[in-house]
Write a protein that holds these residues in place. Structure first.
Motif, PDB file in Angstrom:
ATOM      1  N   VAL A  59      56.733  84.438  63.816  1.00  0.00           N
ATOM      2  CA  VAL A  59      57.532  83.294  64.262  1.00  0.00           C
ATOM      3  C   VAL A  59      58.177  83.588  65.610  1.00  0.00           C
ATOM      4  O   VAL A  59      58.198  82.741  66.518  1.00  0.00           O
ATOM      5  N   LEU A  60      58.712  84.797  65.772  1.00  0.00           N
ATOM      6  CA  LEU A  60      59.356  85.149  67.046  1.00  0.00           C
ATOM      7  C   LEU A  60      58.349  85.108  68.200  1.00  0.00           C
ATOM      8  O   LEU A  60      58.649  84.596  69.284  1.00  0.00           O
ATOM      9  N   LYS A  61      57.170  85.631  67.969  1.00  0.00           N
ATOM     10  CA  LYS A  61      56.169  85.612  69.043  1.00  0.00           C
ATOM     11  C   LYS A  61      55.766  84.186  69.380  1.00  0.00           C
ATOM     12  O   LYS A  61      55.538  83.862  70.567  1.00  0.00           O
ATOM     13  N   GLN A  62      55.686  83.328  68.385  1.00  0.00           N
ATOM     14  CA  GLN A  62      55.321  81.948  68.638  1.00  0.00           C
ATOM     15  C   GLN A  62      56.395  81.234  69.446  1.00  0.00           C
ATOM     16  O   GLN A  62      56.095  80.405  70.305  1.00  0.00           O
ATOM     17  N   ARG A  63      57.674  81.569  69.169  1.00  0.00           N
ATOM     18  CA  ARG A  63      58.777  80.915  69.892  1.00  0.00           C
ATOM     19  C   ARG A  63      58.714  81.231  71.395  1.00  0.00           C
ATOM     20  O   ARG A  63      59.127  80.412  72.220  1.00  0.00           O
ATOM     21  N   PHE A  64      58.185  82.398  71.752  1.00  0.00           N
ATOM     22  CA  PHE A  64      58.128  82.781  73.176  1.00  0.00           C
ATOM     23  C   PHE A  64      56.752  82.550  73.793  1.00  0.00           C
ATOM     24  O   PHE A  64      56.533  82.899  74.956  1.00  0.00           O
ATOM     25  N   ALA A  65      55.811  81.971  73.071  1.00  0.00           N
ATOM     26  CA  ALA A  65      54.460  81.762  73.601  1.00  0.00           C
ATOM     27  C   ALA A  65      54.458  80.795  74.779  1.00  0.00           C
ATOM     28  O   ALA A  65      53.781  81.014  75.800  1.00  0.00           O
ATOM     29  N   ALA A  66      55.216  79.687  74.659  1.00  0.00           N
ATOM     30  CA  ALA A  66      55.253  78.701  75.747  1.00  0.00           C
ATOM     31  C   ALA A  66      55.862  79.305  77.015  1.00  0.00           C
ATOM     32  O   ALA A  66      55.394  79.061  78.141  1.00  0.00           O
ATOM     33  N   TYR A  67      56.910  80.110  76.797  1.00  0.00           N
ATOM     34  CA  TYR A  67      57.551  80.757  77.959  1.00  0.00           C
ATOM     35  C   TYR A  67      56.572  81.723  78.638  1.00  0.00           C
ATOM     36  O   TYR A  67      56.489  81.772  79.876  1.00  0.00           O
ATOM     37  N   ALA A  68      55.825  82.480  77.830  1.00  0.00           N
ATOM     38  CA  ALA A  68      54.866  83.426  78.391  1.00  0.00           C
ATOM     39  C   ALA A  68      53.769  82.701  79.170  1.00  0.00           C
ATOM     40  O   ALA A  68      53.349  83.146  80.250  1.00  0.00           O
ATOM     41  N   THR A  69      53.319  81.553  78.626  1.00  0.00           N
ATOM     42  CA  THR A  69      52.294  80.775  79.338  1.00  0.00           C
ATOM     43  C   THR A  69      52.835  80.252  80.653  1.00  0.00           C
ATOM     44  O   THR A  69      52.163  80.303  81.697  1.00  0.00           O
ATOM     45  N   TRP A  70      54.059  79.727  80.614  1.00  0.00           N
ATOM     46  CA  TRP A  70      54.680  79.209  81.850  1.00  0.00           C
ATOM     47  C   TRP A  70      54.862  80.324  82.878  1.00  0.00           C
ATOM     48  O   TRP A  70      54.624  80.131  84.067  1.00  0.00           O
ATOM     49  N   LEU A  71      55.254  81.490  82.415  1.00  0.00           N
ATOM     50  CA  LEU A  71      55.465  82.608  83.328  1.00  0.00           C
ATOM     51  C   LEU A  71      54.142  83.053  83.956  1.00  0.00           C
ATOM     52  O   LEU A  71      54.088  83.403  85.143  1.00  0.00           O
ATOM     53  N   ALA A  72      53.058  83.013  83.187  1.00  0.00           N
ATOM     54  CA  ALA A  72      51.755  83.410  83.716  1.00  0.00           C
ATOM     55  C   ALA A  72      51.230  82.416  84.738  1.00  0.00           C
ATOM     56  O   ALA A  72      50.426  82.772  85.610  1.00  0.00           O
ATOM     57  N   ASP A  73      51.681  81.161  84.640  1.00  0.00           N
ATOM     58  CA  ASP A  73      51.231  80.129  85.580  1.00  0.00           C
ATOM     59  C   ASP A  73      52.013  80.130  86.884  1.00  0.00           C
ATOM     60  O   ASP A  73      51.766  79.286  87.753  1.00  0.00           O
ATOM     61  N   LYS A  74      52.917  81.062  87.040  1.00  0.00           N
ATOM     62  CA  LYS A  74      53.750  81.076  88.252  1.00  0.00           C
ATOM     63  C   LYS A  74      52.874  81.328  89.481  1.00  0.00           C
ATOM     64  O   LYS A  74      52.134  82.310  89.540  1.00  0.00           O
ATOM     65  N   PRO A  75      52.916  80.458  90.492  1.00  0.00           N
ATOM     66  CA  PRO A  75      52.083  80.659  91.686  1.00  0.00           C
ATOM     67  C   PRO A  75      52.593  81.838  92.509  1.00  0.00           C
ATOM     68  O   PRO A  75      53.797  81.968  92.752  1.00  0.00           O
ATOM     69  N   GLY A  76      51.671  82.704  92.953  1.00  0.00           N
ATOM     70  CA  GLY A  76      52.042  83.814  93.823  1.00  0.00           C
ATOM     71  C   GLY A  76      52.128  83.349  95.265  1.00  0.00           C
ATOM     72  O   GLY A  76      51.116  83.005  95.873  1.00  0.00           O
ATOM     73  N   THR A  77      53.310  83.320  95.846  1.00  0.00           N
ATOM     74  CA  THR A  77      53.511  82.807  97.193  1.00  0.00           C
ATOM     75  C   THR A  77      54.738  83.457  97.814  1.00  0.00           C
ATOM     76  O   THR A  77      55.709  83.766  97.106  1.00  0.00           O
ATOM     77  N   PRO A  78      54.718  83.673  99.143  1.00  0.00           N
ATOM     78  CA  PRO A  78      55.898  84.232  99.803  1.00  0.00           C
ATOM     79  C   PRO A  78      57.112  83.303  99.734  1.00  0.00           C
ATOM     80  O   PRO A  78      58.235  83.748  99.939  1.00  0.00           O
ATOM     81  N   MET A  79      56.866  81.997  99.445  1.00  0.00           N
ATOM     82  CA  MET A  79      57.990  81.066  99.390  1.00  0.00           C
ATOM     83  C   MET A  79      58.895  81.311  98.193  1.00  0.00           C
ATOM     84  O   MET A  79      59.955  80.694  98.064  1.00  0.00           O
ATOM     85  N   GLU A  80      58.522  82.210  97.301  1.00  0.00           N
ATOM     86  CA  GLU A  80      59.359  82.530  96.156  1.00  0.00           C
ATOM     87  C   GLU A  80      60.707  83.092  96.599  1.00  0.00           C
ATOM     88  O   GLU A  80      61.693  83.039  95.863  1.00  0.00           O
TER      89      GLU A  80
END
Length: 728
Positions: free
Chosen positions: A328-349
């Motif tokens: 259950v704990l891993k499932q609760r953080f799955a969406a966050y992990a997916t969102w974090l992986a989709d972060k665009p790599g850019t100098p504008m960060e």
């Protein structure tokens, strides 16, 4: 084929005909002149005393050589933009009035030239110079848009300035023609595209709240979970294996050998790899993970963070974690992990959300694109600035290049130094004006020796700079020219360089040198033989002395120990006949020499007074004539071509350096006109006339003896040869 529509004029110099380029029409019609009549067909762009940028503009294919078609193209381009081709012969600055403004292209060129002068603070100037066109930074700094597709923050609105600064901070900068740092269209488009993607990613938690199960604390909680995720997965997998086979439980908790290794060590909770490799807790069938106690000490810190930031906020104050709770704990953080992986790599960060949103404002973005469009629209005008500079450089340099390419007018008329003459070398009481720069002395000498010119290669140094020249010695002699001699070289800018001879290509320099060569060789040979004889006699004397001293020492050291020495042998009897023969031979030699001298003197004295000088001249011609004749023919064949060809030229004729012209290229030291000269040298060699008197007396005595006792000497010599030697 030579043109018949233009009347050409030629002058003869260097043994060949050269075209005269006296009028603008001569330059304008060069395309019609048969290239077989050109002195050169190609020249390098390096090593010439011409502006390198001008040569680079003429060298359209950028291969490092200017060829005949490229020179013709440059002249045609310049003539088409001038009212009269005679402007090219004037050199110097370009008069604005000389630009042909009868067509639109010429009017735009004239307008651009005036704009350049205005940007330099000279709106009333009547002509424009190369220096005016060369200060591009100053020219373009005075223009709002310079056509290079780069915009700077200078003079822009505050919001645009901030946006340009943010783009350069994230993506770097490109130089503007004005010298300022700026940005181009590609950078703006990248900033906007990547910035908008980053902003959209940052807005995802707002539209999808499930991404942040713990709100602002989700990031820290996710980090705590990821720190122990693999270890907790490992624990529950071991428990499943224990349920599958009870025999595995004991083995999955760590082997006895591993525990023995730990038992022999000084243990601590941190940094013990062997301990951390053990299971997180005791493995058993259907076991739950304890959260408070009975945990692997190596993981106690990470588990404490996990409990505080994950289990307690989401599961409450529990003492153990079941496998179902863990899923259950891993499932609760799955969406966050997916969102974090989709972060665009850019100098504008590096920009926060608010600042990035300001710079991505539609108004600011459009303002940047509009500025770029205006700058790009000025590209044609900026190109005209380059055309103005090109025309100014051609006006100054084209005629001079033609007079050192189509013909060697400057070199042979001596009205100016040729473009291949690097300067003047002063060495050995002479100044050599034919000096060319070379890159590789050995390679240059291999071809330049065919020129028949005496060349001295010198390494020139000045304040850390270094270059190599080949200096032609065309007057004087080479007696004091040798590798290692030092001199001073003055370049075309008047700068002085230390020059040292490193290589010599020997050829005749002058007929005067050839005249004295036989006598100098004879004197050198006599001096060399005399030195060898003196050295041999000195060595023999030293050896004799050493032997005598050694023998004397041996006698002293062995006098008491050795037996009485035998009586010395009596000296050999004096051989009268032997020494009589020696003296007779010496007398005969002296007599022969005296007879020869008597014959010469008698014959010379028998001449009439007017015949005596002719006889002396004939004797000198007999001795020096062959050397002088050979030198004369070699000096007449001296050719400039191989010297230039070795530097990359393509000389199209035999450019001779005859004797009179060679004398003009190398100047000997001369006292100034009207100078006073004291002939008394207080340190000069003192004359010793008695030596000459002795020599003359001996010669006269030998002469007289040979004449008076001629018959007696002959009889004595005959008897000596016919009588047998006495037996000892």
């Amino acid at each position: 084929m030579t043109s018949t529509t233009h009347r050409w004029r030629f002058f003869r110099a260097g043994g060949f005909d050269q075209v005269r380029l006296d009028t603008g029409a001569d330059l304008a019609n060069l395309a019609e002149l048969d290239q077989k009549l050109w002195v050169a067909l190609s020249c390098p762009t390096q090593g010439l005393e011409l502006d390198q940028q001008t040569l680079a503009l003429i060298d359209r294919d950028a291969d490092g050589h200017v060829r005949a078609p490229e020179l013709i193209e440059a002249i045609t381009w310049a003539v088409s933009r001038l009212k009269s081709p005679d402007t090219l012969l004037q050199g110097g600055p370009l008069p604005l009035a000389a630009i042909d403004d009868r067509e639109d292209g010429g009017r735009r060129l004239l307008t651009t030239a005036r704009r350049i002068l205005a940007s330099l603070g000279k709106p009333e100037a009547a002509d424009i110079t190369v220096e005016d066109c060369g200060d591009n930074a100053r020219i373009f700094a005075g223009m709002a848009f310079n056509g290079d597709g780069v915009i700077t923050a200078v003079g822009q609105a505050p919001s645009v300035q901030e946006a340009i600064g943010a783009i350069m901070a994230c993506l770097g900068s490109v130089p503007d023609r004005s010298g300022e740092a700026g940005i181009n269209r590609a950078m703006v488009e990248r900033f906007c595209a990547e910035g908008q993607a980053l902003q959209a990613w940052r807005q995802t938690p707002v539209t999808q709240p499930a991404c942040l199960p713990l709100g602002a604390d989700t990031g820290a909680a996710h980090d705590a979970l990821m720190a122990v995720r693999d270890k907790i997965d490992d624990f529950f997998m071991r428990c499943q294996l224990a349920a599958f086979d009870p025999r595995a439980a004991q083995l999955l908790n760590g082997s006895e050998d591993a525990l023995k290794v730990l038992g022999a060590q000084l243990l601590s909770a941190e940094g013990e790899a062997n301990m951390a490799a053990l299971p997180l807790a005791y493995v058993a069938k259907d076991a739950a993970l304890p959260l408070q106690a009975n945990l692997n000490p190596a993981w106690s810190g990470a588990m404490a963070q996990f409990v505080a930031q994950v289990t307690k906020p989401l599961l409450g104050d529990v003492s153990q974690l079941t496998e179902a709770d863990w899923l259950v704990l891993k499932q609760r953080f799955a969406a966050y992990a997916t969102w974090l992986a989709d972060k665009p790599g850019t100098p504008m960060e590096a920009l926060d959300e608010a600042a990035l949103g300001t710079h991505l404002d539609a108004g600011t973005q459009q303002a940047l694109l509009d500025l770029l469009a205006q700058d790009e629209a000025a590209a044609d005008e900026a190109a005209l600035i380059g055309d103005v500079e090109r025309l100014v450089r051609y006006t100054r340099d084209l005629a001079r290049l033609a007079n050192n390419f189509v013909s060697f007018t400057d070199f042979y008329t001596r009205r100016d130094k040729a473009c291949f003459q690097a300067g003047t070398l002063y060495l050995d009481g002479r100044s050599c004006e034919l000096c060319v720069k070379v890159l590789d002395a050995a390679r240059h000498a291999a071809l330049a020796t065919l020129s028949g010119v005496y060349l001295a290669y010198c390494d020139c140094t000045r304040q850390g700079e270094k270059m190599t020249i080949a200096a032609a010695f065309t007057s004087g002699d080479s007696e004091q020219l040798m590798v290692g001699r030092n001199g001073v070289f003055y370049d075309r800018l008047g700068r002085d360089w230390d020059a040292t001879i490193t290589r010599i290509v020997e050829h005749p320099i002058s007929i005067r040198q050839a005249f004295w060569t036989p006598y100098r060789k004879a004197a050198s040979l006599v001096a060399e033989q005399a030195q060898k004889f003196a050295a041999a006699r000195a060595k023999a004397s030293d050896d004799l002395t050493s032997q005598a001293i050694t023998k004397a020492g041996d006698k002293v050291t062995t006098a008491h120990a050795s037996a009485p020495a035998p009586a010395p042998q009596p000296p050999a009897p004096f051989d009268v006949a032997k020494f009589a023969g020696i003296f007779a031979a010496i007398g005969l030699a002296v007599g022969a020499i005296g007879t020869a001298l008597a014959s010469v003197v008698t014959g010379f004295m028998g001449l009439k007074a007017w015949q005596m000088p002719l006889a002396l001249i004939g004797l000198m011609v007999l001795i020096s004539g062959p050397a002088m004749l050979m030198a004369y023919f070699k000096l007449r064949k001296r050719n400039l071509g191989p010297i230039l060809d070795a530097n990359g030229w393509a000389v199209n004729t035999r450019a001779r350096i005859n004797i009179p012209f060679g004398t003009a290229l190398t100047h000997m030291a001369q006292l100034p006109a009207g100078a006073e000269r004291a002939l008394t040298d207080p340190y000069g060699d003192k004359k010793s006339p008695w030596k000459a008197y002795v020599v003359v007396a001996l010669l006269l005595a030998a002469l007289v003896a040979s004449v008076v006792f001629k018959n007696e000497l002959h009889t004595f010599w005959t008897q000596t040869q016919s009588s047998p030697a006495k037996a000892p």
